[in-house]
Each structure stands twice: as C-alpha cells, then as structure tokens.
Motif scaffolding. Structure first.
Motif, short mmCIF file in Angstrom:
data_model
loop_
_atom_site.label_atom_id
_atom_site.label_comp_id
_atom_site.label_asym_id
_atom_site.label_seq_id
_atom_site.Cartn_x
_atom_site.Cartn_y
_atom_site.Cartn_z
N PHE A 8 0.82 -1.22 0.00
CA PHE A 8 0.00 0.00 0.00
C PHE A 8 0.85 1.27 0.00
O PHE A 8 0.50 2.26 -0.61
CB PHE A 8 -0.91 0.02 1.23
N TYR A 9 1.99 1.21 0.73
CA TYR A 9 2.77 2.43 0.91
C TYR A 9 4.23 2.25 0.49
O TYR A 9 5.06 3.10 0.78
CB TYR A 9 2.71 2.88 2.38
N GLY A 10 4.52 1.12 -0.16
CA GLY A 10 5.87 0.91 -0.69
C GLY A 10 6.89 0.41 0.31
O GLY A 10 7.96 -0.05 -0.05
N LYS A 11 6.56 0.47 1.61
CA LYS A 11 7.55 0.09 2.61
C LYS A 11 6.85 -0.37 3.89
O LYS A 11 5.81 0.19 4.25
CB LYS A 11 8.43 1.31 2.91
N ALA A 12 7.44 -1.36 4.56
CA ALA A 12 6.92 -1.77 5.86
C ALA A 12 7.88 -1.27 6.94
O ALA A 12 9.05 -1.60 6.93
CB ALA A 12 6.81 -3.28 5.92
N TYR A 13 7.38 -0.43 7.83
CA TYR A 13 8.21 0.08 8.93
C TYR A 13 8.24 -0.93 10.09
O TYR A 13 9.14 -0.91 10.90
CB TYR A 13 7.66 1.40 9.47
N GLY A 14 7.19 -1.75 10.20
CA GLY A 14 7.12 -2.70 11.31
C GLY A 14 6.88 -2.03 12.64
O GLY A 14 7.23 -2.56 13.70
N ASP A 15 6.25 -0.83 12.62
CA ASP A 15 6.00 -0.11 13.86
C ASP A 15 4.51 -0.16 14.25
O ASP A 15 3.72 -0.84 13.58
CB ASP A 15 6.48 1.34 13.73
N VAL A 16 4.17 0.56 15.31
CA VAL A 16 2.78 0.53 15.79
C VAL A 16 1.83 1.10 14.73
O VAL A 16 0.73 0.60 14.53
CB VAL A 16 2.64 1.33 17.12
N PHE A 17 2.29 2.13 14.01
CA PHE A 17 1.43 2.72 12.97
C PHE A 17 1.11 1.69 11.88
O PHE A 17 -0.03 1.59 11.43
CB PHE A 17 2.11 3.95 12.37
N ASP A 18 2.10 0.91 11.48
CA ASP A 18 1.85 -0.13 10.47
C ASP A 18 0.90 -1.21 11.00
O ASP A 18 0.09 -1.75 10.25
CB ASP A 18 3.18 -0.78 10.03
N ARG A 19 1.00 -1.50 12.30
CA ARG A 19 0.06 -2.49 12.87
C ARG A 19 -1.36 -1.95 12.82
O ARG A 19 -2.32 -2.69 12.63
CB ARG A 19 0.47 -2.83 14.31
N PHE A 20 -1.48 -0.64 12.97
CA PHE A 20 -2.79 0.02 12.86
C PHE A 20 -3.29 -0.08 11.41
O PHE A 20 -4.42 -0.51 11.15
CB PHE A 20 -2.66 1.48 13.29
N LEU A 21 -2.42 0.27 10.46
CA LEU A 21 -2.82 0.27 9.04
C LEU A 21 -3.22 -1.13 8.58
O LEU A 21 -4.22 -1.29 7.87
CB LEU A 21 -1.66 0.76 8.17
N VAL A 22 -2.44 -2.14 8.96
CA VAL A 22 -2.74 -3.51 8.53
C VAL A 22 -4.13 -3.91 9.01
O VAL A 22 -4.95 -4.44 8.25
CB VAL A 22 -1.66 -4.49 9.05
N ARG A 23 -4.43 -3.59 10.27
CA ARG A 23 -5.74 -4.00 10.80
C ARG A 23 -6.87 -3.24 10.10
O ARG A 23 -7.94 -3.80 9.84
CB ARG A 23 -5.78 -3.80 12.31
N VAL A 24 -6.64 -1.98 9.80
CA VAL A 24 -7.67 -1.20 9.10
C VAL A 24 -7.94 -1.81 7.72
O VAL A 24 -9.09 -2.02 7.34
CB VAL A 24 -7.23 0.28 8.97
N HIS A 25 -6.89 -2.15 6.98
CA HIS A 25 -7.10 -2.73 5.65
C HIS A 25 -7.72 -4.12 5.75
O HIS A 25 -8.44 -4.55 4.85
CB HIS A 25 -5.80 -2.75 4.87
N GLU A 26 -7.45 -4.80 6.85
CA GLU A 26 -8.08 -6.12 7.03
C GLU A 26 -9.57 -6.00 7.30
O GLU A 26 -10.32 -6.93 7.04
CB GLU A 26 -7.37 -6.90 8.14
N VAL A 27 -9.99 -4.87 7.85
CA VAL A 27 -11.43 -4.65 8.02
C VAL A 27 -12.09 -4.58 6.64
O VAL A 27 -13.09 -5.26 6.38
CB VAL A 27 -11.70 -3.36 8.84
N TYR A 28 -11.50 -3.80 5.72
CA TYR A 28 -12.06 -3.73 4.36
C TYR A 28 -12.04 -5.10 3.70
O TYR A 28 -12.98 -5.49 3.00
CB TYR A 28 -11.25 -2.74 3.51
N GLN A 29 -10.95 -5.85 3.92
CA GLN A 29 -10.83 -7.19 3.33
C GLN A 29 -11.93 -8.13 3.86
O GLN A 29 -12.53 -8.88 3.11
CB GLN A 29 -9.45 -7.75 3.67
N SER A 30 -12.19 -8.03 5.19
CA SER A 30 -13.22 -8.88 5.78
C SER A 30 -14.60 -8.57 5.18
O SER A 30 -15.40 -9.48 4.99
CB SER A 30 -13.28 -8.68 7.30
N LEU A 31 -14.87 -7.30 4.92
CA LEU A 31 -16.16 -6.94 4.33
C LEU A 31 -16.30 -7.62 2.97
O LEU A 31 -17.37 -8.15 2.63
CB LEU A 31 -16.28 -5.42 4.16
#
Lengths: 184, 407
Positions: free
Chosen positions: B249-272
């Motif tokens: 999505f953003y070209g890079k994985a930082y592996g930080d708390v913000f990325d953990r937030f983003l992954v879960r948000v996109h997984e919500v769209y995926q679950s729908l």
C-alpha cells in the motif's frame, strides 16, 4: 546456512510434500514418516495443503530440523506433549512455506520420545528464538530441561509454585489428589 | 552515563486491559532492556479438559478469550474433526467462515479504538466503539449472544443463517462501507497520532520471522503470512485471500505501531469483501454432520489419534492440538497456542530504545487478548442516569436479542 538467511527479497520456493517425505525417509528411514494428511476445503472438497507427521529419536532431532530448514525456515507454532509412561513424548508443530503461494503451506509435526531416564532435550533457541515460551512451558509443566535455553525461569506458574510438582505429568511427579481443588 | 532503573509495567496497569508484567530497564526515559513475565491469569484450562469430553471442551475453549472465542472453538473442533475424521457440510463451512470474519471485524475495531485510547485520542476511541456495536448486533442476531456465541460444534454449526440474519449482515456491510472510512481518515490523517505511532515499537522483518510473530503483528513487519491464503480451510477454499502487508500500500513496511494500525484497518475492508463472497456463495443444505450429540460422542469415543488445526484468528495463527484415545470418552490431552503466545516473544525487541511513556502502547500494539465490557449503567431519554439490576438487565438483553433475531 538457511537459519541465517532470512530476507524479504528471497521468497520461499515451495516443493510438494512428497518431496519432503522422500528426503526424510532417505535420511532417517521409512519409519520416520507417519501420517500424511491432505487437507480439503470448500464446496467441492478440493485438496489444498498437507500436514505431515514425522518422528525421530532425540539424538537426531536437531539433524531433522536442519534438514527441514534446507527447504524453508521452519515457522515454529508450539510444542505439545504427553506423559506416555516410560517417556514423555514431545510434538514440535512447525510450518514450511507459510510465506509461499495459495495452498502451499506444509504443516510438519516432529514427534520425539524423551525417556524419563534422561529428561533433557536440545534447545532450538539458537536456531529459532521464538521457541522460548514453549520450551519454558514444557520445562515447568512436563519437567523436561532444555540444553541451550538461556532463560529457564517459570513462565506461567506462580513464583511460589512448588517446582517438584509438574502439572501435566501423570506419574508421581504430577499433581496429587490433594493438589487439585474442584470448583464445582 | 545515566543511572539505570528497573521499572515494572503491570501486572495491573492503567494502560493494560489484562494482567501481564513487563520489567523494563531504563536509562532516563529510554528503555534499554525488557523482560516479560506472563502467568497472572493462567487458569489451567488444558488440564481441566482431561476430565471432559470433546463437546464439553468446546465450551471451555470458548472461554479462553472473550474476543476471539469463536476462533478458539474453530481451532479446537477442527482438531477434533481431524483426529476423528469427521466431515463438515459446505453450508456449515460457509457459516463458520462468516462468523470468523465477523469476529475479525469486531476484534480489529476494538483494537483500533483501544490503540487510540492508549495514545490519548479519546474521541477516536469512542468512534471505534460506536462502529463496533453494529457487528456485535449481527452476532447477537445470529446466535443470541455478544461474546460467547455457541455457534460452532463438532461436525458443523448450531445456528443457521435465517433471512433476518442475512438482512442484518447486508445492513452491516452497507453501514461499514459508509461509516468506517471517516474513522480511519480521522486517525491516519492526524499528525499527533502519526507522531505517537510511527517508528515506535519497531520489529524488523527478520526478527518477526525468527521470533515466530504471527497475524497483523508479523504482517506489519512485511511478513506475507496468512493461513487463509497458504492453507485454505472452510470456505476460504473457494475464494482467494491475500496477506495484507504495508509495502503493497505504501511501498515500505516500517514494522512499527502505525503499520500495525494500518494492517488492521485494511483487514477490516478485506473482511467486508470476504463476507460478501460468503453471503453470495452460501450453499444450501445441512449445517451438521450429525444432529444427535450422543452419536457424535459415541463416534469420538471410538476415535484414536492426534488432530491439529491452525486457523487465522484476528490476532494471528491460532493452533490447537488434540489427542483422542479409543475407549476414552474424554480428551486425553489438548494444547492451545493462542496468537498472543507467539507474539509476546517479540515484546522485548519492540521495547528497545523506546520511551517509557510508549510502553503501554507497545504492549497493546500486538493486540494482546483483552475482554472487557460494561453494560450496567444506562442513560434514559430525559438524561437522568440509573443503575439497572441484574434481572432487569437480563430482561433487556432478551428483549433486544428477540428483536434482532426477528422474533
């Protein structure tokens, strides 16, 4: 060595489960390959992935893990185990190719009997540091020591636990009738 | 050199929802080392299972966690079905998949809300909690319960999708497609939220692999793991699911708390999207391999073998292993490996070189199992508060459930 070579730029190259079992049988003998379960799913009951059950003696355990690592870095799930009388049998649950394509993961369980005359297992910690909690749990619950595990402190049991009692053992070292309180 | 201090976060701490202790080594405000000590709520559930048959253990398994209760019973019943070779009808596989995804929705929304609360962003926390109510209503409409649904059983499911449930699922999908992105935009567009989460609690790709991180924690570090993709089970055999990783999505994985937030948000769209596939492809037919529980138990009593199941729970791979011995009606032994068990090993790495103030956020960032719900205080229309008694609360719950189930 595969254990040192983990990179986002090197995707795993999956091989069919049959190739893994053939290699294991060649090195460890036919008897080391147990159940091969093809997993099916969906409306048409289509086969997708495979779970393998392997067994090995304690002395050759690390050799088997290193052989599996030639295929892919083994993802460690957990160690399960049971007190089977003369031995405590440990089952190491691993995955190969968990980062590969659709339906390409191969689940691998490696079973090892640890005889009560020498309850020490070689630790996987130097190869897969993620085993720490599981080795510490098996140590306190089943009384097996892990050679090479740096932190051997209690993990789930309370600090004041009587460490002569091994909660999952079924022999005299397990919990006695007086140690168990039924709530209902 | 600054003086070193050793400070415990936990076992009971205002930033944590469940008891766990992290002993932090500090130089000033900087964390230079950490030791985590779980065990404060070990209940010996695996030991308790030795006195229970597989059907009884389902209900024990459901109580491992108040949020991913269905994930645990799915891993457990699938392991029993593996040990005893029991097939599951296609319609039941689809209903199981639906509930797994509903559970992922409510788990991820709860986590996103709690993460906002942890950084002091209380308005976003309340927004997250409001959003989560909709999926809880769908679960209640299906099963009559909000936490432990009692939907799964050996060889199928116990509740079918009625027209009323199908309608509530449809309404929910429409609601989230309309209402979820404002929440996401509010948080991701906020410079303070970004400052609190970016480059905090970093776990690199290699560390995530070696330390066996799973689920969104691993995916945020760029690890492309998802059991729904690499080992399809239930209805995931009929449609593909791709692992959500930040680099796509953003070209890079930082592996930080913000990325953990983003992954879960996109997984919500995926679950729908997955729920759409499930509702569109829902096959007709039976929902149980065998309706008579005594026959199921007689069958499992004859079974001999060890079964294993790993499923992709909201927090990552949940693995259960079960052994059944012929002639013994009870489960001989059972091993549960919840995703937090795997992810907690990485905590000391995430703490390195972070500030003490970020410690609760880092602990919460792997979404450790949290179950907490308060429904005792209500405000009536006139704005006056009143405390509801247990009986009144039970009556109100039943009344709402009947309404949601269309009865």
């Amino acid at each position: 060595m595969t254990f040192l070579n983990i990179s986002q730029d090197i995707p795993p190259v999956p091989v069919p489960a049959g190739e893994i079992t053939a290699r294991i049988a060649e090195v460890f003998g036919e008897g080391s390959v147990g159940r091969i379960a093809d997993r099916k799913a969906g409306r048409d009951d289509r086969g997708w992935f495979t779970d393998l059950w392997l067994s090995v003696e304690k002395e050759r355990f690390l050799e088997m893990i290193d052989l599996l690592a030639e295929f892919d870095f083994p993802h460690f799930h957990v160690i399960s185990g049971n007190d089977d009388g003369e031995a405590v049998t440990l089952h190491y649950h691993l995955s190969l190719f968990r980062l590969a394509g659709r339906g390409e993961r191969v689940g691998v369980t490696v079973s090892v009997p640890v005889y009560k005359t020498d309850l020490v297992m070689p630790s996987l910690f130097s190869r897969i540091p993620g085993v720490e909690y599981s080795e510490r749990e098996i140590r306190e619950m089943l009384g097996i020591d892990f050679d090479g595990l740096p932190n051997k402190a209690l993990i789930f049991l309370p600090e004041d636990w009587d460490e002569t009692i091994k909660p999952w053992r079924r022999d005299e070292t397990g919990p006695g009738a007086d140690d168990v309180r039924h709530l209902s | 050199m600054e003086k070193k201090y050793k400070i415990p976060i936990g076992p009971v701490h205002v930033g944590l929802k469940e008891p766990i202790t992290a002993w932090l080594d500090l130089e000033g405000e900087k964390i230079v080392g950490a030791t985590v000590r779980p065990g404060a709520i070990h209940r010996g559930i695996e030991y308790m299972a030795r006195d229970r048959n597989p059907i009884q253990v389902i209900y024990l398994s459901e109580r491992i966690c108040g949020i991913c209760s269905f994930s645990h019973i799915m891993a457990f019943v699938r392991a029993v079905e593996d040990a005893a070779t029991i097939p599951v009808p296609p319609r039941a596989q689809y209903i199981r998949t639906l509930v797994l995804e509903l559970e992922r929705l409510h788990s991820h929304m709860l986590w996103a809300g709690v993460a906002c609360y942890t950084i002091g962003f209380d308005s976003a926390f309340h927004l997250g909690m409001v959003l989560r109510e909709k999926v809880m209503d769908v679960l209640e409409a299906l099963s009559g319960n909000r936490v432990n649904y009692g939907v799964g059983t050996v060889g199928g499911v116990r509740w079918d999708i009625t027209p009323a449930v199908a309608k509530s699922v449809k309404d929910m999908l429409r609601y989230y497609r309309r209402e979820f992105s404002p929440f996401y935009d509010v948080v991701t567009g906020d410079p303070i939220a970004l400052a609190r989460m970016r480059n905090v609690g970093v776990l690199t790709y290699e560390e995530a692999v070696r330390h066996t991180a799973v689920g969104p924690t691993a995916r945020a570090s760029g690890v492309r793991c998802d059991l729904r993709k690499t080992s399809p089970y239930e209805a995931y055999g009929d449609f593909s699911v791709e692992a959500i990783v930040p680099q796509d999505f953003y070209g890079k994985a930082y592996g930080d708390v913000f990325d953990r937030f983003l992954v879960r948000v996109h997984e919500v769209y995926q679950s729908l999207e997955i729920i759409d596939h499930v509702m569109e492809g829902l096959p007709e037919g039976e929902i149980l391999w065998e309706k008579n529980l005594n026959k199921v138990l007689a069958y499992t009593k004859k079974a001999e073998g060890t079964g294993i199941a790993s499923i992709e729970a909201p927090r990552g791979d949940d693995t259960h292993v079960v052994h059944l011995a012929a002639g013994d009606e009870n489960v001989t032994w059972w091993k549960v490996r919840a995703p937090t068990y795997a992810n907690a090993v990485s905590w000391p790495l995430m703490f390195r070189n972070n500030e003490l103030a970020d410690a609760p956020l880092i602990i919460n960032s792997i979404d450790p199992c949290i179950s907490c719900m308060e429904r005792m205080l209500i405000t009536d229309a006139s704005g006056e508060k009143s405390v509801v008694t247990r009986t009144e609360l039970l009556d109100k719950c039943r009344e709402k459930t009947r309404r949601l189930m269309g009865k």
